[in-house]
Design a protein around this motif. Structure first.
Motif, PDB file in Angstrom:
ATOM      1  N   ARG A  18     -14.709  10.904  83.069  1.00  0.00           N
ATOM      2  CA  ARG A  18     -15.025  12.184  82.440  1.00  0.00           C
ATOM      3  C   ARG A  18     -16.311  12.763  83.001  1.00  0.00           C
ATOM      4  NH1 ARG A  18     -15.555  12.484  76.304  1.00  0.00           N
ATOM      5  NH2 ARG A  18     -17.102  10.852  76.663  1.00  0.00           N
ATOM      6  N   GLN A  71     -10.987  13.704  83.200  1.00  0.00           N
ATOM      7  CA  GLN A  71     -11.172  14.807  82.279  1.00  0.00           C
ATOM      8  C   GLN A  71     -12.490  15.535  82.535  1.00  0.00           C
ATOM      9  OE1 GLN A  71     -10.526  13.511  78.224  1.00  0.00           O
ATOM     10  NE2 GLN A  71      -8.969  12.043  78.828  1.00  0.00           N
ATOM     11  N   ASP A 102     -15.140  18.239  80.257  1.00  0.00           N
ATOM     12  CA  ASP A 102     -15.447  18.902  78.992  1.00  0.00           C
ATOM     13  C   ASP A 102     -16.829  19.516  79.143  1.00  0.00           C
ATOM     14  OD1 ASP A 102     -15.694  19.755  76.411  1.00  0.00           O
ATOM     15  OD2 ASP A 102     -15.237  17.831  75.481  1.00  0.00           O
ATOM     16  N   TYR A 123      -7.417  19.718  88.926  1.00  0.00           N
ATOM     17  CA  TYR A 123      -7.221  18.771  87.832  1.00  0.00           C
ATOM     18  C   TYR A 123      -5.755  18.390  87.715  1.00  0.00           C
ATOM     19  CZ  TYR A 123      -5.991  22.929  84.971  1.00  0.00           C
ATOM     20  OH  TYR A 123      -5.430  24.074  84.480  1.00  0.00           O
ATOM     21  N   GLY A 147      -5.072  14.120  77.982  1.00  0.00           N
ATOM     22  CA  GLY A 147      -6.063  14.680  78.880  1.00  0.00           C
ATOM     23  C   GLY A 147      -6.802  15.826  78.220  1.00  0.00           C
ATOM     24  N   TYR A 197      -9.186  19.089  79.283  1.00  0.00           N
ATOM     25  CA  TYR A 197      -9.700  19.954  80.344  1.00  0.00           C
ATOM     26  C   TYR A 197     -10.220  21.196  79.626  1.00  0.00           C
ATOM     27  CZ  TYR A 197      -6.387  16.718  82.300  1.00  0.00           C
ATOM     28  OH  TYR A 197      -5.703  15.569  82.578  1.00  0.00           O
TER      29      TYR A 197
END
Length: 400
Positions: free
Chosen positions: A152, A201, A203, A222, A229, A231
């Motif tokens: 992430r 991922q 964020d 992505y 998942g 996104y």
């Protein structure tokens, strides 16, 4: 004859000058020293590494929760295009946090099996200036799943202190979801490169992506995972960037969150003339939503180049401005909500939607010079009734 000390001094000056010239011309860097964390804590404590604290020229493996509170510069500026040893690896058990207002400079690629988190005002800077050929170098930030764990990138900027992800020279890095980069055909639109495996991922809130990707390589590619998942981008800006593109449709009934809210694309890099993928290209490409567990949104986004709205099943698209072409040819819109959007042009002179879709309170503009045939809408596929409610279709002059 000159005295020996004088000759030695001259040789020293010439040697130092020659080394400086070689470095300036991009002499290959020495192999990086690899540092691996042995305990959680501060990046800047020798106990974290069991000895020397990593610095410029070093490669790093993070296996614990670490916090950076002072500027850090790592990596040795290798010239890369495919798979090489990364300058920074965050393993699945690792969590690396870049503190408020701090810059982490990476001279090489990054692999995230764990989490890289940017606090308010933090910067992740990719620097290829020391590479043998800085303009040809291209680094990769791979966001990779490992078992049930997802790599992430998390950025928590604020309006007053946005985070930044940037490249120097400009456009020398791409963020990708997937495990390996393989040289193949150009059918996937990445000029001979494909990214294998499920993606990790992202964020991000209040984050500026500056000069990431170019007209050939994406800013962010992505790949929705087979089970889940996230996104999610909120209040973000892509400036002087390449494409934000999906590398695979979301799997059936996967728990996918793809949410872009108040995201702007500014001064986006145009399509490279050598890019060839059957005519489809977009600075933004949607991921598709095929299951009840999927939540996909485009809310108050502002897109300055072609938007490839690919498989919008289950999407909510509201209050967006599409300043260039909107391309729906690949998959006609079959959408949850499409309302209050402005579209400057549409590919092939029309917006494609399916029976059962509903388009509301939107403005579609063509001008008489670029529209070969002034159609606005074409319905194909799907079942049920296609509804156009409160839409305005404007055949305009070129200065609108």
């Amino acid at each position: 004859l000159r005295a020996a000390p004088e000759i030695a001094a001259m040789m020293t000056v010439r040697l130092v000058g020659s080394l400086a010239l070689l470095l300036h011309l991009g002499m290959p860097s020495a192999p990086a020293v690899i540092h691996t964390s042995i305990q959680a804590g501060s990046w800047h404590e020798s106990a974290t590494w069991g000895g020397t604290i990593p610095g410029t020229g070093d490669a790093v493996i993070v296996r614990h929760s670490l916090l950076i509170t002072q500027p850090v510069d790592i990596g040795n500026s290798t010239m890369v295009r495919t798979n090489v040893e990364a300058a920074l690896n965050v393993m699945k058990e690792g969590w690396l946090t870049v503190g408020t207002g701090i810059t982490l400079t990476v001279r090489g690629s990054v692999e995230l099996y764990g989490t890289l988190a940017l606090q308010a005002g933090a910067t992740l800077a990719f620097n290829a200036e020391g590479a043998a050929d800085p303009e040809a170098a291209h680094y990769w930030m791979k966001v990779i799943p490992s078992g049930t764990n997802f790599g992430r990138l998390v950025a928590r900027g604020t309006a007053a202190q946005p985070c930044r992800v940037a490249a120097s020279p400009a456009n020398r890095v791409s963020i990708i979801g997937g495990t390996n980069i393989t040289t193949v055909s150009t059918n996937n639109g990445l000029y001979g490169y494909t990214f294998a495996g499920d993606g990790g991922q992202m964020d991000a809130e209040y984050t500026i992506f500056d000069s990431v990707g170019d007209g050939m390589f994406p800013a962010w590619s992505y790949r929705p995972g087979s089970t889940a998942g996230v996104y999610r981008l909120r209040d973000c800006i892509f400036t002087n960037c390449g494409r934000v593109v999906v590398n695979a449709v979301a799997p059936l009934n996967a728990n996918i969150v793809s949410s872009f809210e108040r995201v702007r694309w500014v001064n986006s890099v145009p399509r490279d003339p050598n890019f060839a993928v059957g005519g489809y290209w977009g600075i933004l490409q949607t991921c598709g939503a095929t299951g009840a567990l999927t939540s996909c949104r485009l809310i108050q986004c502002d897109v300055d180049r072609t938007a490839l709205l690919w498989n919008l099943s289950g999407y909510t698209v509201e209050d967006c401005i599409f300043r260039d072409i909107v391309d729906t040819r690949a998959f006609p819109i079959s959408i949850q909500t499409f309302r209050r959007n402005l579209m400057r042009f549409t590919a092939n002179d029309r917006l494609y939607s399916s029976y059962g879709s509903r388009l509301e309170d939107s403005l579609l503009i063509h001008d008489y010079e670029t529209a070969g045939n002034p159609h606005y809408h074409h319905t194909t596929g799907g079942t049920g009734t296609a509804v156009l409610h409160g839409c305005v279709f404007w055949f305009s002059s070129t200065n609108v």
